[in-house]
Design an enzyme around this catalytic site. Sequence first.
Site, short mmCIF file in Angstrom:
data_model
loop_
_atom_site.label_atom_id
_atom_site.label_comp_id
_atom_site.label_asym_id
_atom_site.label_seq_id
_atom_site.Cartn_x
_atom_site.Cartn_y
_atom_site.Cartn_z
N LYS A 77 60.95 72.59 58.08
CA LYS A 77 60.12 71.04 57.76
C LYS A 77 61.40 70.60 56.95
O LYS A 77 61.40 69.16 57.33
CB LYS A 77 58.87 71.21 57.10
N ASP A 123 51.80 65.16 56.36
CA ASP A 123 51.04 66.41 55.53
C ASP A 123 50.84 64.84 54.76
O ASP A 123 49.51 65.19 53.62
CB ASP A 123 52.46 66.87 55.08
#
Length: 283
Positions: free
Chosen positions: A75, A110
């Site tokens: 990420k 997210d």
Amino acid sequence: MGEGKHNAPILAGVVGWPVAHSLSPLIHGTWAKRAGVKGYYIPIPVAPDYNDFAVAMDALKTLGFAGVNVTIPHKEHALRYASTASDAARKAGAANMLTFGAQTFADNSDIIGFAEAVRATSSVPRASALVLGAGGAARGVVLALQRLGLTDIVVANRTRAKSEELAKAFGLSVADWEDRSKVLENIDFLVNTTSLGMTGQPPLEIDLTGLKSAALVADIVYAPLETHLLKTAKTRGHETVDGLAMLMHQAVPGFKTWFGGEAVIDDALRAVLVEELNKRSGA
Ligand code: ATR
């Protein structure tokens, strides 16, 4: 003769290490089928090193992929690789979406995914929250809570230095990990972002006795789907948000961007995912 680009299937996927157990292909596959979109969303294992990641992304771009979701451990790499990024990704210091075009764009769904999963419950916003954990997932959850309007956020983490760092970056307060049960009486929203309670990990030990009955309880863990924390919370009458809700919600922006269809979260989608999880756990 090469295939005409106009009728080639849309390509997307999820990049991680390991990635074989990702539920994202099933989520996107279900939506693609519903929307009648011609496309593939595949799991793509890429070794943890940044160079491996960058080489893989260059290759996917060359192959004509529309974009990819990015999961652990890439990420931060995704943000580094991209030439432009959303505010959310920059604030989180991590991206779970890369969209390929003239420039590679990094985004973080997210955060909105968690916020939307919470909004889908019957009682938001809440004033104060306790976040357990201070890793990458906690960062995203904290940004989502702030987006939901929560101003009083407490973080408790086994390694206190990490919770202090997070608190400093986002204006939170810190509680000792050992005091996590004691501080619950002032809390409207409890979120577990640690790996505790996940299959194969130690249990999350917390006493919910002091938690107000109106408090909401969320767990980012989705294997098992009903963690001990969520089970206990439900028994005590708390409304809960599980890891699957967050997972489904974070997938929406990617599907809309890459496949261009409708991405509806409903009981039928959840049932497909629950069936797969049950199959895996041998239930
Ligand atoms: P993620 O990106 O999923 O947040 P991470 O950054 O590795 O992953 O964070 C894992 C979190 O789970 C951390 O908050 C970690 O606590 P430490 O910072 O003390 O390591 C927490 N965690 C993992 N195992 C734990 C355990 N046995 N007891 C308490 N906390 C634990």
